[in-house]
Design an enzyme around this catalytic site. Structure first.
Site, mmCIF file in Angstrom:
data_model
loop_
_atom_site.group_PDB
_atom_site.id
_atom_site.type_symbol
_atom_site.label_atom_id
_atom_site.label_comp_id
_atom_site.label_asym_id
_atom_site.label_seq_id
_atom_site.Cartn_x
_atom_site.Cartn_y
_atom_site.Cartn_z
ATOM 1 N N HIS A 78 0.812 -1.217 0.000
ATOM 2 C CA HIS A 78 0.000 0.000 0.000
ATOM 3 C C HIS A 78 0.844 1.265 0.000
ATOM 4 O O HIS A 78 1.917 1.332 0.598
ATOM 5 C CB HIS A 78 -1.031 0.001 1.132
ATOM 6 C CG HIS A 78 -0.485 -0.028 2.527
ATOM 7 N ND1 HIS A 78 -0.154 1.106 3.225
ATOM 8 C CD2 HIS A 78 -0.266 -1.070 3.368
ATOM 9 C CE1 HIS A 78 0.242 0.774 4.441
ATOM 10 N NE2 HIS A 78 0.200 -0.547 4.562
ATOM 11 N N ASP A 80 -0.229 4.439 1.061
ATOM 12 C CA ASP A 80 -0.435 5.425 2.131
ATOM 13 C C ASP A 80 0.301 5.066 3.407
ATOM 14 O O ASP A 80 0.660 3.906 3.644
ATOM 15 C CB ASP A 80 -1.927 5.594 2.425
ATOM 16 C CG ASP A 80 -2.574 4.334 2.986
ATOM 17 O OD1 ASP A 80 -2.278 3.229 2.475
ATOM 18 O OD2 ASP A 80 -3.377 4.436 3.935
ATOM 19 N N ASP A 141 5.959 1.022 6.717
ATOM 20 C CA ASP A 141 4.603 0.496 6.556
ATOM 21 C C ASP A 141 3.865 1.418 5.587
ATOM 22 O O ASP A 141 3.269 2.411 6.016
ATOM 23 C CB ASP A 141 3.910 0.446 7.919
ATOM 24 C CG ASP A 141 2.504 -0.115 7.877
ATOM 25 O OD1 ASP A 141 2.138 -0.714 6.853
ATOM 26 O OD2 ASP A 141 1.773 0.060 8.867
ATOM 27 N N GLU A 175 -5.026 2.009 2.588
ATOM 28 C CA GLU A 175 -5.065 0.788 3.408
ATOM 29 C C GLU A 175 -5.158 1.125 4.884
ATOM 30 O O GLU A 175 -5.852 0.451 5.651
ATOM 31 C CB GLU A 175 -3.810 -0.061 3.134
ATOM 32 C CG GLU A 175 -3.850 -1.447 3.740
ATOM 33 C CD GLU A 175 -3.239 -1.544 5.149
ATOM 34 O OE1 GLU A 175 -3.302 -2.635 5.750
ATOM 35 O OE2 GLU A 175 -2.700 -0.523 5.643
ATOM 36 N N ASP A 198 3.464 -6.797 3.739
ATOM 37 C CA ASP A 198 3.023 -5.784 4.713
ATOM 38 C C ASP A 198 3.199 -6.256 6.153
ATOM 39 O O ASP A 198 2.581 -5.719 7.067
ATOM 40 C CB ASP A 198 1.551 -5.437 4.438
ATOM 41 C CG ASP A 198 1.091 -4.159 5.121
ATOM 42 O OD1 ASP A 198 1.957 -3.358 5.527
ATOM 43 O OD2 ASP A 198 -0.124 -3.970 5.258
ATOM 44 N N HIS A 380 3.733 3.176 12.669
ATOM 45 C CA HIS A 380 2.773 4.240 13.008
ATOM 46 C C HIS A 380 3.297 5.245 14.025
ATOM 47 O O HIS A 380 2.504 5.940 14.668
ATOM 48 C CB HIS A 380 1.441 3.660 13.516
ATOM 49 C CG HIS A 380 0.714 2.818 12.532
ATOM 50 N ND1 HIS A 380 -0.602 2.433 12.708
ATOM 51 C CD2 HIS A 380 1.099 2.285 11.343
ATOM 52 C CE1 HIS A 380 -0.981 1.703 11.680
ATOM 53 N NE2 HIS A 380 0.030 1.594 10.841
#
Length: 411
Positions: A78, A80, A141, A175, A198, A380
């Site tokens: 992904h 994003d 990520d 995602e 991922d 994150h």
């Protein structure tokens, strides 16, 4: 390996953070920036049928180089990055030959990446770690996954002696806000199965994930002057506190692991007249998952009954389901990935994802899609990092999966 590192840095310095509050698709315009870069790069390395559709999905083909039938397989990552932490102005830092000690990410703000807290760091002593500068996330990520897929395709193109069937690659937007597979055209992609790149640490291979739902609780109160409030004021925030305490105290992310489900309060906004609580509800077992949703609704109903009025409203929406049901009938696709890792002396870590990937939704759309490690850790947030060697190993796994799939088809 330097070329892979340079490619990774190129991708992470493009801000592609998605936005859960925007119903548009994709949720941020800046995701198009990386999508367009990828289109050009895929063409440059020699991929065919390179497309960017109206929903910001990038797809491309590496044609078969054998004269026998091989199942078409795919690799997906992904575009994003998470809305949980800033992805603007990412400045990666490099730590060659990591010595196992604390890493100072930001001296001015005293931000330290320490193995005393993040023990996984010690697995990578002697390797080159790529970290943040403490002010943003890194973007491994899933720009690590994108890097690995593009690098593997380039390697196969430049090494035609490695025999493989037709390979499709796909890069998805949004995602991180749960919409990555919503507009994905499985028929156009045309693969018999695929793998999302991922996962986290080296060796991860996953074909189970949470069943997931989101719940929004709205508590309505009544504001009056506090000096004259007796018997009149209804403070929605204190009712919200009662509701929070009514849920099982230990069934939260910080107290659960492995196959244990949870209720997670991730957003709370409150005033006397109105408070909203936003939860995610998770469990691997479908029966337990349904029980969690029923318990959630029962606690709302019980509290309304106790209050003598319907002051609490709840909306629960399913988000995705455990892909195990769709993968188990085709377990050879997991076996191929496991075999590839074993050939590369990587110990497969087959476990359940405590989360979800595009693969869970794609599996239910007819594209079985296990998840493979991309190499990053601490996603994150500011403590995110990836060993450069892990980027290379994941790239090698993709190449090996392509080779094994062709070899099996020839037998």
């Amino acid at each position: 390996m330097q070329k892979i590192i340079d490619r990774f840095v190129k991708y992470i310095t493009v801000d592609t953070q998605s936005d859960p509050e925007n119903p548009a698709f994709p949720s941020t315009e800046k995701q198009w920036d990386l999508a367009k870069i990828l289109v050009e790069e895929l063409k440059e390395i020699g991929m065919e049928d390179v497309t960017l559709d109206d929903n910001c999905y990038v797809m491309a083909t590496l044609p078969s180089n054998v004269d026998f039938e091989v199942p078409t397989i795919g690799f997906i990552a992904h575009i994003d990055t998470s809305p949980d932490y800033s992805g603007t102005n990412v400045k990666p830092q490099f730590h060659p030959n990591y010595n196992g000690e604390d890493i100072v990410l930001n001296k001015e703000e005293n931000i330290i990446l320490s193995p005393s807290y993040f023990e996984d760091l010690l697995m990578y002593k002697g390797q080159t770690l790529i970290t943040t500068d403490g002010t943003t996330l890194l973007g491994a990520d899933d720009k690590a996954g994108i890097t690995e897929i593009v690098s593997a395709m380039e390697f196969l193109i430049n090494n035609p002696e490695i025999k493989h069937g037709k390979i499709r690659v796909g890069f998805t937007p949004d995602e991180e806000v749960g919409k990555g597979a919503h507009m994905f055209d499985v028929d156009k992609f045309g693969a018999e199965w695929a793998y999302t790149m991922d996962g986290s640490q080296v060796g991860e291979l996953e074909y189970e994930n949470f069943n997931a739902a989101g719940a929004k609780v709205t508590i309505n109160g009544k504001i009056v002057h506090p000096g004259y409030a007796k018997g009149k004021m209804i403070n929605s925030m204190t009712i919200a506190a009662d509701f929070i305490k009514s849920l099982p105290a230990n069934e939260v992310p910080e107290h659960t692991t492995n196959y244990e489900g949870f209720f997670h309060l991730h957003t709370m906004n409150g005033e006397v007249e109105k408070t909203t609580l936003e939860y995610i509800i998770r469990d691997h077992d479908l029966k337990l998952f349904e029980g969690r949703k029923e318990l959630f609704q029962k606690l709302v109903d019980d509290l309304n009954k106790k209050l003598g009025a319907d002051l609490i409203e709840v909306e629960i929406k399913d988000q995705y389901f455990n892909m195990r049901e769709k993968i188990e009938p085709v377990m050879h696709i997991v076996d191929i990935a496991e075999e590839a890792m074993n050939h590369l002396n990587i110990t497969p870590l087959i476990k359940a994802i405590r989360g979800g990937t595009d693969g869970s939704q794609l599996s239910y759309k007819g594209l079985p899609c296990p998840n493979i490690f991309a190499g990053g850790h601490n996603f994150h947030g500011r403590y995110e990092y990836v060993p450069a060697e892990s980027l290379q190993l994941a790239t090698d796994v993709i190449v090996e999966i392509a080779r094994i799939t062709a070899k099996r088809a020839r037998k």
